[in-house]
Design a protein around this motif. Sequence first.
Motif, PDB file in Angstrom:
ATOM      1  N   PHE A 181       0.781  -1.241   0.000  1.00 17.44           N
ATOM      2  CA  PHE A 181       0.000   0.000   0.000  1.00 17.44           C
ATOM      3  C   PHE A 181       0.813   1.293   0.000  1.00 17.44           C
ATOM      4  O   PHE A 181       0.224   2.368  -0.140  1.00 17.44           O
ATOM      5  CB  PHE A 181      -0.940   0.025   1.216  1.00 17.44           C
ATOM      6  N   PRO A 184       0.502   2.900  -3.667  1.00 15.62           N
ATOM      7  CA  PRO A 184      -0.860   3.399  -3.888  1.00 15.62           C
ATOM      8  C   PRO A 184      -1.228   4.569  -2.980  1.00 15.62           C
ATOM      9  O   PRO A 184      -1.947   5.481  -3.397  1.00 15.62           O
ATOM     10  CB  PRO A 184      -1.735   2.173  -3.586  1.00 15.62           C
ATOM     11  N   SER A 185      -0.739   4.563  -1.728  1.00 14.97           N
ATOM     12  CA  SER A 185      -1.023   5.669  -0.808  1.00 14.97           C
ATOM     13  C   SER A 185      -0.396   6.966  -1.304  1.00 14.97           C
ATOM     14  O   SER A 185      -1.038   8.025  -1.297  1.00 14.97           O
ATOM     15  CB  SER A 185      -0.505   5.349   0.600  1.00 14.97           C
ATOM     16  N   ALA A 188      -2.398   8.215  -4.208  1.00 17.52           N
ATOM     17  CA  ALA A 188      -3.677   8.802  -3.789  1.00 17.52           C
ATOM     18  C   ALA A 188      -3.484  10.174  -3.165  1.00 17.52           C
ATOM     19  O   ALA A 188      -4.228  11.119  -3.463  1.00 17.52           O
ATOM     20  CB  ALA A 188      -4.373   7.872  -2.788  1.00 17.52           C
ATOM     21  N   ARG A 354      -2.288  -8.246  -4.077  1.00 22.96           N
ATOM     22  CA  ARG A 354      -2.675  -7.204  -5.018  1.00 22.96           C
ATOM     23  C   ARG A 354      -4.192  -7.081  -5.124  1.00 22.96           C
ATOM     24  O   ARG A 354      -4.744  -5.985  -5.127  1.00 22.96           O
ATOM     25  CB  ARG A 354      -2.081  -7.475  -6.402  1.00 22.96           C
ATOM     26  N   VAL A 361      -8.365  -0.437  -1.314  1.00 24.62           N
ATOM     27  CA  VAL A 361      -8.272   0.879  -1.962  1.00 24.62           C
ATOM     28  C   VAL A 361      -9.665   1.353  -2.380  1.00 24.62           C
ATOM     29  O   VAL A 361     -10.020   2.523  -2.190  1.00 24.62           O
ATOM     30  CB  VAL A 361      -7.325   0.825  -3.178  1.00 24.62           C
ATOM     31  N   SER A 411      -4.062   4.905  -7.938  1.00 21.06           N
ATOM     32  CA  SER A 411      -3.771   3.987  -6.820  1.00 21.06           C
ATOM     33  C   SER A 411      -3.868   2.542  -7.240  1.00 21.06           C
ATOM     34  O   SER A 411      -3.034   1.718  -6.874  1.00 21.06           O
ATOM     35  CB  SER A 411      -4.729   4.266  -5.659  1.00 21.06           C
ATOM     36  N   LEU A 412      -4.908   2.214  -8.021  1.00 27.39           N
ATOM     37  CA  LEU A 412      -5.041   0.838  -8.501  1.00 27.39           C
ATOM     38  C   LEU A 412      -3.898   0.480  -9.445  1.00 27.39           C
ATOM     39  O   LEU A 412      -3.380  -0.658  -9.413  1.00 27.39           O
ATOM     40  CB  LEU A 412      -6.387   0.663  -9.202  1.00 27.39           C
ATOM     41  N   ALA A 414      -0.920   1.677  -9.259  1.00 26.17           N
ATOM     42  CA  ALA A 414       0.282   1.561  -8.428  1.00 26.17           C
ATOM     43  C   ALA A 414       0.363   0.222  -7.697  1.00 26.17           C
ATOM     44  O   ALA A 414       1.419  -0.157  -7.210  1.00 26.17           O
ATOM     45  CB  ALA A 414       0.337   2.704  -7.409  1.00 26.17           C
ATOM     46  N   LEU A 415      -0.758  -0.483  -7.605  1.00 32.73           N
ATOM     47  CA  LEU A 415      -0.739  -1.817  -6.994  1.00 32.73           C
ATOM     48  C   LEU A 415       0.090  -2.791  -7.831  1.00 32.73           C
ATOM     49  O   LEU A 415       0.553  -3.794  -7.307  1.00 32.73           O
ATOM     50  CB  LEU A 415      -2.165  -2.368  -6.844  1.00 32.73           C
TER      51      LEU A 415
END
Length: 415
Positions: A181, A184-185, A188, A354, A361, A411-412, A414-415
């Motif tokens: 995370f 993704p954090s 975001a 993931r 997320v 964010s998705l 970046a997963l």
Amino acid sequence: MNQSALTLTIAAGTAAGVVIRPFRLPEAVWAVLGAGLILVLGILNLAEIWAGVAKGTDVYLFLIGMMLLSELARREGLFDWVAAIATSRAKGSPKKLFALIYAVGVVVTALLSNDATAVVLTPAVYAACRAAKVNNPLPYLFICAFIANAASFILPISNPANLVIFAGGEMPSLGRWLATFFAPSIAAILITFVALYVMQRRALLSETLAADIPTPALSFPARLAGIGLVATAFVLVGASAAHLDLGLPTFIAATVTTLIVLTVARQNPTGIVRAMDWSVILLVAGLFVVVEAINQTGMTASLASELTAISADSEWQAVAITGIGLAFLSNLANNLPVGLFAGGVVNAAHLSDRLAGAVLVGVDLGPNLSVTGSLATILWLSALRREGITVSAYTFLKVGAVVMIPALIASLAAL
């Protein structure tokens, strides 16, 4: 009507009651009513009801601990002091103040949860804006709402929904959490900042601030509260790294901090206990019972099987469908019941990190679209109403659509 259909009808009615609040009754009333109907109609017996409630024990302890710390910080003026420091450091620059409040919001959300940002930071930011003679405080107040959700998956402690999703299953260790995370954090937080700034840029450019802002004195009890908050954060990070449940450490650290501060300040603990919003615990407990009933319909297992099949064909397709679908569903039914149900699917399907990350997320970041998406946003609206400020659902949606959708996609990815 068969039992499965009856269960789903009650679940839908409960979610609608939580989101719409008919007759202006608190959200907890509808959750408890839904759980009561499940018992009265024989969908679950008393032992099964209790088992559903007991699954949320770690979440209840976490929430009580965070509410204690938040109320303590509010009473001692700690966040008023932090907001005043940010305002004085802005030196009359609206853009700098915007960035500083955003940074404070990230830290508060990460270490104290998104609900603390909504409940405690919002009135502190309003007070700071008033001290700086800001004509339109709304751009700064929007920060409190949007960062509360955008930064809510930096750490497991940043959002009660994180504990809800993994309730009854395995909470990832801190190392696995950060590996999944962290990127993704960051995506975001950065995308939300840029989109929100662009949306509020015109209002900021037309604003003038007072440059010389007096900083309120920080009392000794407030300093102790601050030390307790930092110590609690370290305890929780350590507990997460050791792969321990977070509820009990949060409760113990918050209780010890509160007792020390109240003893030094010579205050009665009944005041802080009465000021806490205990209906939140009833809300979550009721939702746990409703989701326990849904699990018995077989829907959770069916969706888990379907998601596993999609993931086997294309994990990226499963990530996109899951993350985007849950993000929008969270705005229709609030992310707490959606998170509880999604958590059941996660635990039943034994998803990859993931794909489980896409669930979280979607549930955490998705609510930035509308005012009904998360408890934090609902609490933010309540805080604004106490200051005489009203934000319509349409006004929030116009900002939320621009802010949430690109942040969710980033964010998705970046997963």
